[in-house]
Design a protein around this motif. Structure first.
Motif, PDB file in Angstrom:
ATOM      1  N   LYS A  17       0.857  -1.174   0.000  1.00 23.52           N
ATOM      2  CA  LYS A  17       0.000   0.000   0.000  1.00 23.52           C
ATOM      3  C   LYS A  17       0.890   1.220   0.000  1.00 23.52           C
ATOM      4  O   LYS A  17       1.776   1.360   0.847  1.00 23.52           O
ATOM      5  N   THR A  18       0.665   2.115  -0.967  1.00 24.05           N
ATOM      6  CA  THR A  18       1.512   3.288  -1.098  1.00 24.05           C
ATOM      7  C   THR A  18       0.711   4.428  -1.698  1.00 24.05           C
ATOM      8  O   THR A  18      -0.473   4.265  -2.031  1.00 24.05           O
ATOM      9  N   THR A  19       1.346   5.555  -1.838  1.00 25.45           N
ATOM     10  CA  THR A  19       0.677   6.691  -2.455  1.00 25.45           C
ATOM     11  C   THR A  19       0.775   6.584  -3.966  1.00 25.45           C
ATOM     12  O   THR A  19       1.607   5.850  -4.509  1.00 25.45           O
ATOM     13  N   GLY A  20      -0.099   7.327  -4.653  1.00 24.30           N
ATOM     14  CA  GLY A  20      -0.001   7.403  -6.105  1.00 24.30           C
ATOM     15  C   GLY A  20       1.211   8.230  -6.471  1.00 24.30           C
ATOM     16  O   GLY A  20       2.157   8.340  -5.703  1.00 24.30           O
ATOM     17  N   GLY A  21       1.179   8.790  -7.647  1.00 23.57           N
ATOM     18  CA  GLY A  21       2.311   9.602  -8.040  1.00 23.57           C
ATOM     19  C   GLY A  21       2.627   9.449  -9.501  1.00 23.57           C
ATOM     20  O   GLY A  21       1.797   9.003 -10.292  1.00 23.57           O
ATOM     21  N   LYS A  33      -2.502  -1.230  -3.333  1.00 25.57           N
ATOM     22  CA  LYS A  33      -3.459  -0.154  -3.151  1.00 25.57           C
ATOM     23  C   LYS A  33      -2.687   1.156  -3.244  1.00 25.57           C
ATOM     24  O   LYS A  33      -1.703   1.358  -2.532  1.00 25.57           O
ATOM     25  N   LEU A  34      -3.158   2.032  -4.134  1.00 24.30           N
ATOM     26  CA  LEU A  34      -2.507   3.317  -4.333  1.00 24.30           C
ATOM     27  C   LEU A  34      -3.438   4.423  -3.892  1.00 24.30           C
ATOM     28  O   LEU A  34      -4.566   4.526  -4.370  1.00 24.30           O
ATOM     29  N   ASP A  35      -2.967   5.262  -2.977  1.00 21.92           N
ATOM     30  CA  ASP A  35      -3.765   6.352  -2.440  1.00 21.92           C
ATOM     31  C   ASP A  35      -3.435   7.632  -3.196  1.00 21.92           C
ATOM     32  O   ASP A  35      -2.385   8.229  -3.006  1.00 21.92           O
ATOM     33  N   GLY A  36      -4.332   8.026  -4.109  1.00 23.28           N
ATOM     34  CA  GLY A  36      -4.115   9.225  -4.908  1.00 23.28           C
ATOM     35  C   GLY A  36      -4.043   8.890  -6.387  1.00 23.28           C
ATOM     36  O   GLY A  36      -4.106   7.726  -6.800  1.00 23.28           O
ATOM     37  N   ASP A  37      -3.905   9.923  -7.214  1.00 20.84           N
ATOM     38  CA  ASP A  37      -3.862   9.734  -8.656  1.00 20.84           C
ATOM     39  C   ASP A  37      -2.587   9.017  -9.074  1.00 20.84           C
ATOM     40  O   ASP A  37      -1.524   9.186  -8.456  1.00 20.84           O
ATOM     41  N   TYR A  52      -7.152   4.748  -5.420  1.00 19.36           N
ATOM     42  CA  TYR A  52      -8.064   5.692  -4.786  1.00 19.36           C
ATOM     43  C   TYR A  52      -7.820   7.082  -5.381  1.00 19.36           C
ATOM     44  O   TYR A  52      -7.371   8.004  -4.712  1.00 19.36           O
TER      45      TYR A  52
END
Length: 275
Positions: A17-21, A33-37, A52
């Motif tokens: 699970k990490t942020t988008g980017g 799971k990617l949090d953000g665009d 997400y």
């Protein structure tokens, strides 16, 4: 602006699970799971991915499962597994061999459905080919439409050439320069309009004979209006045209013609008026 090929790759083989980017190539072989665009050059999903946010990429291939909570913008969309988009989608080419659901409108230069697709909005594409099953909850604007499978469209359908060799149900107006429907099952539209309208029965064979579904070969409409009309196994309230042929198995309440009219002995017509 940062060039995509200068970015880092993202590879997920386990659970992450990490942020988008911003990335170059993104490969998902595990669970992510990617949090953000997510903005990337290419996305390849063989495992499970949930974003997400929105997805912006030159190409996306889904062989596993992917879910995008926002919009999708891509050059190439290829779905062999299962994909869900919870916003509008835009793609140069869209190919679905698996299952795809878009909860918004789809704009694409070419759409081919060999699997199952649901679009909960309008569809705008110059070229639509359906050999599987396609449901569109809005209207369809296209130039060429080829239906060899099953298509259900809640709104109007606007095209230049519409060819149906399968099953078609249209909740609104079916309108094109040329409408050619070969009846293997029960198809329908609220209204049909065009310069040339050709609706005829074909005996079941191959896929449709083996499937045994869809009802008897027939077509139902409230109004059919065109310059040249040829009908078989069609039930309609009104048929209006210049040159009209009412063939076998037809049940028409009112036929209005301004040029030539021919009627098969097996057809039933309530009233005929020359206009």
């Amino acid at each position: 602006m940062e060039e995509r090929h200068m970015r880092n790759d993202l590879n997920v083989t386990g659970s992450r699970k990490t942020t988008g980017g911003h990335y170059n190539r993104v490969n998902i072989d595990g669970m992510a799971k990617l949090d953000g665009d997510l903005d990337c050059t290419s996305l390849n999903v063989n495992g499970t991915l949930k974003i997400y946010g929105a997805l912006y990429t030159e190409s996306v291939t889904v062989n596993g499962m992917a879910k995008v909570e926002g919009e999708l913008q891509t050059t190439s969309l290829d779905v062999n597994g299962t994909m869900g988009v919870h916003g509008p989608a835009r793609a140069e080419t869209t190919t679905v061999n698996g299952m795809c659901t878009i909860n918004g409108p789809l704009v694409s230069s070419r759409v081919r459905v060999d699997g199952m697709t649901t679009i909960n909005g309008a569809l705008a594409t110059p070229e639509l080919t359906v050999n599987g099953k396609c449901n569109v909850r809005g209207r369809v604007d296209s130039e060429r439409i080829d239906i060899g499978g099953m298509a259900t469209i809640d709104g109007d359908v606007q095209g230049e050439t519409i060819s149906v060799q399968g099953n078609l149900k249209v909740g609104g107006l079916l309108n094109a320069d040329t409408v050619e429907i070969r009846l293997y099952t029960s198809s329908s539209a609220r209204e049909v309009g065009g310069e040339r309208i050709d609706i005829r029965r074909r005996e079941r064979s191959g896929f449709w004979k083996a499937l045994g579904l869809g009802g008897a070969p027939s077509f139902r409409a409230e109004l059919i209006e065109g310059d040249e009309i040829m009908l078989e196994d069609t039930e309609a309230d009104t048929v209006r045209g210049t040159r009209v042929h009412i063939g076998r198995g037809c049940n028409i309440r009112l036929v209005e013609y301004s040029g030539d009219l021919s009627v098969d002995p097996e057809a039933r017509i309530g009233r005929i008026e020359q206009i």
